[in-house]
Design a protein around this motif. Sequence first.
Motif, PDB file in Angstrom:
ATOM      1  N   GLU A 182     -24.025  61.561 -56.315  1.00 18.28           N
ATOM      2  CA  GLU A 182     -24.243  60.340 -55.538  1.00 18.28           C
ATOM      3  C   GLU A 182     -24.050  59.106 -56.413  1.00 18.28           C
ATOM      4  OE1 GLU A 182     -24.618  59.964 -52.392  1.00 18.28           O
ATOM      5  OE2 GLU A 182     -24.644  62.103 -51.944  1.00 18.28           O
ATOM      6  N   ASP A 183     -24.452  59.186 -57.685  1.00 18.21           N
ATOM      7  CA  ASP A 183     -24.260  58.052 -58.597  1.00 18.21           C
ATOM      8  C   ASP A 183     -22.783  57.765 -58.811  1.00 18.21           C
ATOM      9  OD1 ASP A 183     -26.964  57.719 -58.878  1.00 18.21           O
ATOM     10  OD2 ASP A 183     -27.107  58.827 -60.769  1.00 18.21           O
ATOM     11  N   GLU A 184     -21.988  58.816 -58.960  1.00 19.23           N
ATOM     12  CA  GLU A 184     -20.552  58.624 -59.167  1.00 19.23           C
ATOM     13  C   GLU A 184     -19.893  58.025 -57.924  1.00 19.23           C
ATOM     14  OE1 GLU A 184     -19.146  62.068 -62.275  1.00 19.23           O
ATOM     15  OE2 GLU A 184     -19.825  62.741 -60.301  1.00 19.23           O
ATOM     16  N   ILE A 185     -20.314  58.486 -56.749  1.00 17.46           N
ATOM     17  CA  ILE A 185     -19.764  57.934 -55.507  1.00 17.46           C
ATOM     18  C   ILE A 185     -20.145  56.463 -55.370  1.00 17.46           C
ATOM     19  CG2 ILE A 185     -19.945  58.009 -52.989  1.00 17.46           C
ATOM     20  CD1 ILE A 185     -18.169  60.162 -54.059  1.00 17.46           C
ATOM     21  N   ALA A 186     -21.397  56.144 -55.662  1.00 10.16           N
ATOM     22  CA  ALA A 186     -21.854  54.749 -55.549  1.00 10.16           C
ATOM     23  C   ALA A 186     -21.102  53.862 -56.538  1.00 10.16           C
ATOM     24  CB  ALA A 186     -23.362  54.674 -55.805  1.00 10.16           C
ATOM     25  N   ARG A 187     -20.905  54.358 -57.762  1.00  7.35           N
ATOM     26  CA  ARG A 187     -20.185  53.564 -58.754  1.00  7.35           C
ATOM     27  C   ARG A 187     -18.729  53.383 -58.337  1.00  7.35           C
ATOM     28  NH1 ARG A 187     -19.882  55.828 -64.765  1.00  7.35           N
ATOM     29  NH2 ARG A 187     -18.684  57.417 -63.656  1.00  7.35           N
ATOM     30  N   ALA A 188     -18.130  54.443 -57.770  1.00  2.00           N
ATOM     31  CA  ALA A 188     -16.738  54.354 -57.331  1.00  2.00           C
ATOM     32  C   ALA A 188     -16.589  53.307 -56.227  1.00  2.00           C
ATOM     33  CB  ALA A 188     -16.261  55.714 -56.842  1.00  2.00           C
ATOM     34  N   ARG A 189     -17.498  53.338 -55.245  1.00  2.00           N
ATOM     35  CA  ARG A 189     -17.421  52.348 -54.161  1.00  2.00           C
ATOM     36  C   ARG A 189     -17.573  50.936 -54.718  1.00  2.00           C
ATOM     37  NH1 ARG A 189     -20.725  56.175 -50.922  1.00  2.00           N
ATOM     38  NH2 ARG A 189     -19.380  57.052 -49.297  1.00  2.00           N
ATOM     39  N   ARG A 190     -18.490  50.769 -55.657  1.00  2.00           N
ATOM     40  CA  ARG A 190     -18.717  49.442 -56.248  1.00  2.00           C
ATOM     41  C   ARG A 190     -17.465  48.950 -56.978  1.00  2.00           C
ATOM     42  NH1 ARG A 190     -22.840  50.775 -58.804  1.00  2.00           N
ATOM     43  NH2 ARG A 190     -21.933  51.128 -60.868  1.00  2.00           N
ATOM     44  N   ASP A 191     -16.843  49.823 -57.772  1.00  2.00           N
ATOM     45  CA  ASP A 191     -15.643  49.431 -58.516  1.00  2.00           C
ATOM     46  C   ASP A 191     -14.477  49.138 -57.573  1.00  2.00           C
ATOM     47  OD1 ASP A 191     -17.057  49.760 -60.835  1.00  2.00           O
ATOM     48  OD2 ASP A 191     -16.191  51.707 -61.345  1.00  2.00           O
ATOM     49  N   ILE A 192     -14.389  49.917 -56.505  1.00  2.00           N
ATOM     50  CA  ILE A 192     -13.297  49.714 -55.543  1.00  2.00           C
ATOM     51  C   ILE A 192     -13.394  48.342 -54.896  1.00  2.00           C
ATOM     52  CG2 ILE A 192     -12.456  50.457 -53.274  1.00  2.00           C
ATOM     53  CD1 ILE A 192     -13.038  53.355 -54.198  1.00  2.00           C
ATOM     54  N   MET A 193     -14.598  47.940 -54.524  1.00  2.00           N
ATOM     55  CA  MET A 193     -14.762  46.662 -53.847  1.00  2.00           C
ATOM     56  C   MET A 193     -14.662  45.477 -54.803  1.00  2.00           C
ATOM     57  SD  MET A 193     -14.801  47.836 -50.925  1.00  2.00           S
ATOM     58  CE  MET A 193     -14.824  46.201 -50.155  1.00  2.00           C
ATOM     59  N   ARG A 194     -14.913  45.710 -56.090  1.00  2.00           N
ATOM     60  CA  ARG A 194     -14.831  44.615 -57.056  1.00  2.00           C
ATOM     61  C   ARG A 194     -13.400  44.275 -57.432  1.00  2.00           C
ATOM     62  NH1 ARG A 194     -19.584  46.060 -61.492  1.00  2.00           N
ATOM     63  NH2 ARG A 194     -21.374  45.332 -60.253  1.00  2.00           N
ATOM     64  N   ASN A 195     -12.503  45.248 -57.290  1.00  2.00           N
ATOM     65  CA  ASN A 195     -11.127  45.032 -57.707  1.00  2.00           C
ATOM     66  C   ASN A 195     -10.215  44.750 -56.515  1.00  2.00           C
ATOM     67  OD1 ASN A 195     -10.853  45.761 -60.769  1.00  2.00           O
ATOM     68  ND2 ASN A 195     -12.231  47.307 -59.952  1.00  2.00           N
ATOM     69  N   ARG A 196      -9.059  44.245 -56.810  1.00  2.00           N
ATOM     70  CA  ARG A 196      -8.100  43.936 -55.759  1.00  2.00           C
ATOM     71  C   ARG A 196      -7.608  45.231 -55.121  1.00  2.00           C
ATOM     72  NH1 ARG A 196      -4.131  39.690 -58.712  1.00  2.00           N
ATOM     73  NH2 ARG A 196      -4.129  38.457 -56.813  1.00  2.00           N
TER      74      ARG A 196
END
Length: 647
Positions: free
Chosen positions: A111-125
Amino acid sequence: MKRPPKEEAESARLITRRSMVLGGLQVAAVGALVLRMQDMQLNQSDQYRLLAEENRINIRLIPPTRGLIHDRNGVLIAGNEQNYRIVMVREDAGDVDMVLDRLRKLIVLSEDEIARARRDIMRNRPFVPVTIAERLSWEEVARVASNAPALPGITPEVGLSRHYPLVEDFAHSVGYVGPVSERDLEALEAPDPVLQIPRFQIGKIGVERAQEDRLRGTAGSRRIEVNAVGRVMRELDRVEGQAGANVQLTLDARLQNFVQARLGGESAAAVVMDVHSGDLLAISSAPGYDPNLFVRGISVPDYRTLLDDPYRPLADKTVQGMYPPGSTFKMVTALAALDAGETNANERVFCPGHMDISGHRFHCWRRGGHGRMNMVSALSESCDVYFYEMAQRIGIDRINAMSERLGLGVRYDLPMSAVAAGLNPSREWKQARRGAPWVVGDTINASIGQGFVLTTPLQLAVMTARLATNRAVLPRMIRAVGGQEAAMAEARSLDLRPEWLDLIRRGMSECTNHARGTAYSSRIVQADYRHAGKTGTSQVFSITRAEREAGIRRQEDLPWNRRNHALFVSYAPEDAPRIAVAVVVEHGGGGSSAAAPIGRDIVLAALSEGMPPLAAYPTPQRNRIETQMRELQSRLRPLGDGGSDQA
């Protein structure tokens, strides 16, 4: 109603005038546009063609390969290994959550990896690739690749990631790498553009950080064609970057591994130093930790475990830990007294077990006293009263000067994090920091390495090397960078008289080799390995009257964190010194019982370049030592069997 002819004529005249003005303005506007178009097409055509080309072609950086770190014999300490990872482009994925759910059915994602992935996806173009998972097995990558049609926007990739094959052995000295943070960028005046690459890793502590500019290398670049929204259409050309320089340390991986294993189970530190070159052969802080956890992204529970450990595994005790040196400081006081001309080899001081000074009683560690002591026997048997007497004669100024001369209270320039300067107290220091004048009691305490005096294990090793050579040896840890030998500082003479040093060395020799010496039980009987040393015990807390009345009279009866620190320093071989060793065991109790046995084993491992030879130990101890070494050997790490050396 019909307008009069005169008014109609006037109205027609106004309309004609307005039409002419409007027409003139239109002609002027068209003319300006024609002239501007002519200027743009003919005179500025090259400039606008360049702007259009820049909008069509982008330049992207290629991360460089990080340089390797080796020990003095070429053993790999920090290398690079293949890293299979999965990246996602949001623009191509469409429904990100759906794609992530499908991906989770193929590979394990927390769940931590999924949450981090979603966060990184939304932060980048939308068109920037974001790493979803890394350090995957080939089977996991193959599984994802075979399901590519059902995973839009997902791409398996292979790159290089930092790896530390010797795990905790060099965690404190070499350090580790981690993703670039905002704090890292703010600390740089002109950040390298490569630091903007998502999840690009740089050195965080130790050699990795100190040598970052050399280890990082130079980024490559590739020209890519993109459409109007920035999506990559094709790669036009590529220029490979320059790999980082390899760094060779003075440390010996075999010896470092032995020292780390020998310190196992203790909160301790040990330093081994070449007395002539200043090369650090081993510099170990225990317990250690696995730096690979930080490279991968350490979990909160793992980090909390390290923080809550009372033995402080994250702290580098060799250069950050500051301890009262206890009796290992007595050589400083002895040399200061000789330098001041206040004593000589023949003078004896009577020790009744205490000394009364200014209405206060200062005790010797042996309550019944040592009797009549000269300098050699006072060092050998560690008589406190002898040094109380010397301290009264010479004062703190001379002790302070000799302490600095021998390398204490100095912050050494090493590629390690938070190197401490220790504390070499003086009158001026106390007045400035404590707002109080220096008193005789302060001098008495300082003379036996207590009171305000604080040293690091590294400084104690430097002091011992200087006593062994009469030269201002400086420690160094970088042996070569990019194949170029690092400069070695010339060790100037300390200009200490040979007869003075002879007394000090005789006292240290008798400490380890005379039956009355405090380190006699840790002697070496093999002549070519014999060492000369000094034990030390620094008080952390004194046993209170209430505790004594409750039956607590020994260090072993106190809680671990209230026991004394144990210290030991030595150089070897005694007749032709090659190495200096310093050991500190936090709350170990006594220097002779806790630190000296460790110091002896380290001396033998360093000189024999292998396991300590059993013949070097006194005969009555050999059965116990043989069992101990067999168990220790089982914990040693085979060298050269972990980690790629890709550059």
